[in-house]
Write an enzyme that holds these catalytic residues in place. Sequence first.
Site, short mmCIF file in Angstrom:
data_model
loop_
_atom_site.label_atom_id
_atom_site.label_comp_id
_atom_site.label_asym_id
_atom_site.label_seq_id
_atom_site.Cartn_x
_atom_site.Cartn_y
_atom_site.Cartn_z
CG ASP A 223 -5.92 11.06 -8.04
OD1 ASP A 223 -7.11 11.33 -8.25
OD2 ASP A 223 -5.27 10.24 -8.72
CG HIS A 236 -14.07 -2.10 -12.01
ND1 HIS A 236 -13.68 -0.78 -11.92
CD2 HIS A 236 -14.16 -2.36 -13.34
CE1 HIS A 236 -13.58 -0.25 -13.12
NE2 HIS A 236 -13.86 -1.19 -14.01
CD GLU A 266 -8.59 7.42 -9.62
OE1 GLU A 266 -7.97 7.72 -10.65
OE2 GLU A 266 -9.77 6.98 -9.64
#
Length: 350
Positions: A223, A236, A266
Amino acid sequence: MSTDFDTWFFNNRLPQIRYMMLFTAPLYILYGFVEYRMELHMPELRVFFHALFVPSMLIVILGMTYIPSFIPIMKALLFISPICAVFGNLYLNVGTEAFDYFVPEIYLNIIWTIAMSGLSLRLGIIVVLFNIVITMMFHYYQEFPHPYMYLYCLWMLSSAIFGLVTAIIFRQVNYSIFTHQQKLAKVEDTDSLTHLWNRNAMQRFFHKSYQSQHLPISVMMVDLDYFKQVNDKFGHIVGDSLLVEFAQLLQENLRRSDYVGRFGGEEFCVVMPNTQVTQAQTVAESLLAIIHHHNFNHVEHLTASFGIAQMLPAESFEGVLSRADQALYSAKNDGRNNVKVFVSNASAYA
């Protein structure tokens, strides 16, 4: 064309083979009894061969299509059957006045062999060439060769061409279907942004690896740290480009035997076949250092947290994934930018 296609093509032809055997067998039985009523020579042999032997072979082939371990034997019988049928026709009829009435069986046999029997093109062509040769030999060694022997051979060759064209077109159509299905499957299994595998594809690969090898499998959850802040600060579009860059970084620095997928946002997952948890931890720590020193576009530096678990006996993908996820959250709660390993069922981490 690929071996994968050949396997797919043959498996999809199994119903066709079954129906061909199912309908051809009673036709031969009828054929044998029609011959018997024609008062030809060797009537008992004709009935045995056409009404019993050939149909029995076809029914046996039909039964073998349902038993995977018998498929090689079934293919051998598919190769032998049309040769036996033509040989029987020639043996019973060459040199008799009735031969002209039985020649159509040979033509139909050739078309059937190449286009409908289920044999590969190569084997079908070999069978047909063999049947043409034995037909010529039967005529050649007759005391009075049939005056139309070469015309028969021409019609046999024509039948082979018709069957071959039909088989090639059928194969090409199926190849188009196969490639289309492969593309659809790839789209279904691929994350649209990073082009990594998605969760469903990773799950299938996990089960395939376990079933085929029964070797230790470790799962690594990865992550990106504080990625929401990146999206909030840069937008974004930049965030998506960083996810693509991070995905490429993982792919380039994992072992060839490892497979990485994106689970959304993510969060990434790595399935590591034939890997003990200690080996997976070494790989994760190496990735941690590579990520830390990598200069990412726009933000220069990012860090990541890792959670690792090894599959327990008879454990599902969801089970080992849940434990790797717990280890990941432990890594994030412990300040991020580190590796945690789930070492027991008691929520212990190393």
